[in-house]
Design a protein around this motif. Structure first.
Motif, PDB file in Angstrom:
ATOM      1  N   UNK A 187      29.989 -42.003 -30.502  1.00 55.30           N
ATOM      2  CA  UNK A 187      29.729 -42.575 -31.827  1.00 55.30           C
ATOM      3  C   UNK A 187      29.735 -44.091 -31.771  1.00 55.30           C
ATOM      4  N   UNK A 188      30.735 -44.648 -31.108  1.00 52.58           N
ATOM      5  CA  UNK A 188      30.834 -46.103 -30.995  1.00 52.58           C
ATOM      6  C   UNK A 188      29.618 -46.674 -30.268  1.00 52.58           C
ATOM      7  N   UNK A 189      29.207 -46.016 -29.198  1.00 52.42           N
ATOM      8  CA  UNK A 189      28.060 -46.488 -28.427  1.00 52.42           C
ATOM      9  C   UNK A 189      26.783 -46.432 -29.262  1.00 52.42           C
ATOM     10  N   UNK A 190      26.634 -45.371 -30.054  1.00 53.99           N
ATOM     11  CA  UNK A 190      25.430 -45.242 -30.871  1.00 53.99           C
ATOM     12  C   UNK A 190      25.322 -46.383 -31.868  1.00 53.99           C
ATOM     13  N   UNK A 191      26.389 -46.653 -32.571  1.00 57.25           N
ATOM     14  CA  UNK A 191      26.331 -47.693 -33.586  1.00 57.25           C
ATOM     15  C   UNK A 191      26.246 -49.082 -32.967  1.00 57.25           C
ATOM     16  N   UNK A 192      26.789 -49.242 -31.782  1.00 59.76           N
ATOM     17  CA  UNK A 192      26.722 -50.543 -31.111  1.00 59.76           C
ATOM     18  C   UNK A 192      25.299 -50.840 -30.635  1.00 59.76           C
ATOM     19  N   UNK A 193      24.562 -49.784 -30.280  1.00 59.25           N
ATOM     20  CA  UNK A 193      23.228 -49.959 -29.709  1.00 59.25           C
ATOM     21  C   UNK A 193      22.091 -49.787 -30.710  1.00 59.25           C
ATOM     22  N   UNK A 194      22.409 -49.346 -31.928  1.00 60.13           N
ATOM     23  CA  UNK A 194      21.342 -48.991 -32.861  1.00 60.13           C
ATOM     24  C   UNK A 194      21.478 -49.711 -34.194  1.00 60.13           C
ATOM     25  N   UNK A 195      20.341 -49.969 -34.801  1.00 62.59           N
ATOM     26  CA  UNK A 195      20.312 -50.429 -36.185  1.00 62.59           C
ATOM     27  C   UNK A 195      20.036 -49.186 -37.027  1.00 62.59           C
ATOM     28  N   UNK A 196      20.986 -48.779 -37.836  1.00 59.64           N
ATOM     29  CA  UNK A 196      20.812 -47.539 -38.576  1.00 59.64           C
ATOM     30  C   UNK A 196      20.523 -47.808 -40.038  1.00 59.64           C
ATOM     31  N   UNK A 197      19.992 -46.782 -40.679  1.00 53.37           N
ATOM     32  CA  UNK A 197      19.659 -46.888 -42.097  1.00 53.37           C
ATOM     33  C   UNK A 197      20.900 -46.999 -42.970  1.00 53.37           C
ATOM     34  N   UNK A 198      22.055 -46.667 -42.422  1.00 47.81           N
ATOM     35  CA  UNK A 198      23.272 -46.704 -43.228  1.00 47.81           C
ATOM     36  C   UNK A 198      24.002 -48.034 -43.130  1.00 47.81           C
ATOM     37  N   UNK A 199      23.492 -48.953 -42.321  1.00 47.87           N
ATOM     38  CA  UNK A 199      24.089 -50.271 -42.249  1.00 47.87           C
ATOM     39  C   UNK A 199      25.406 -50.290 -41.483  1.00 47.87           C
ATOM     40  N   UNK A 200      26.240 -51.270 -41.788  1.00 46.43           N
ATOM     41  CA  UNK A 200      27.503 -51.444 -41.073  1.00 46.43           C
ATOM     42  C   UNK A 200      28.377 -50.206 -41.249  1.00 46.43           C
TER      43      UNK A 200
END
Length: 204
Positions: free
Chosen positions: A116-129
């Motif tokens: 999960x941490x790696x995904x959010x660190x590497x991606x710009x998601x539609x849900x923001x921060x």
């Protein structure tokens, strides 16, 4: 939740606890359009088996309406996602897990947190921060469902009694009362740890 969203609901109050699951909330995320994938790129199976096989996460196909939603999560435990006080160790045995199974599941949960941490660190998601902290109190509630709500859906983990009292407007309800009767099995050391009598007392 998906059905409620399709009918226009945007503000949710959800109680978690007493579950029979230990999947870190990945089943909920799958139902909302999340891609929780194994090494071959296929959706992982439901339950703890899915956490075991999890290799990658994508939120790109989550329901777009989730950006408009708020989630207040009634959560009366303060367990983290993994570790000695995490959901697998504390609640797994209640669901029939052996000591060997508990140790395995706890490792799967830790790996899930890292993915999960790696995904959010590497991606710009539609849900923001996002709010990533697997040790945050309540992330281990309902087999890790608290973690999924807080991290992926910006859910706010709150004591259940506080949500209920606020929603019913307790302050106005009791401002002229001489006596307030609450439900409590018995008064003991747990009463001061967020049970109804002590929380109602705060509104005196």
């Amino acid at each position: 939740m998906k059905d409620a969203i399709s009918k226009g609901c945007r503000n949710f109050i959800i109680g978690i606890g007493g579950s029979a699951t230990n999947d870190g909330g990945i089943g909920m995320l799958q139902a909302l359009g999340g891609e929780l994938l194994d090494k071959s790129g296929k959706q992982v199976p439901f339950g703890a088996e899915g956490v075991e096989k999890l290799a990658s996460i994508s939120c790109k196909n989550l329901l777009p309406e989730l950006k408009e939603c708020s989630f207040r999560i009634a959560c009366d435990v303060d367990n983290p996602l993994y570790g000695e006080k995490g959901c697998s160790y504390i609640f797994g045995p209640q669901k029939g897990a052996t000591p060997e199974m508990v140790e395995l599941m706890d490792g799967w949960m830790e790996n899930y947190a890292k993915i999960t941490e790696e995904y959010f660190a590497d991606s710009k998601t539609q849900l923001g921060k996002f709010n990533y902290d697997p040790n945050y109190p309540g992330c281990g509630a309902a087999g890790g469902l608290g973690f999924a709500f807080r991290t992926f859906l910006h859910g706010k983990l709150e004591p259940g009694i506080s949500i209920v009292l606020e929603e019913i407007g307790i302050e106005n309800q009791i401002k002229n009362a001489d006596i307030v009767i609450t439900g409590e099995g018995r008064l003991d050391g747990q009463t001061v740890m967020g049970k109804a009598p002590i929380v109602v007392l705060e509104y005196k």
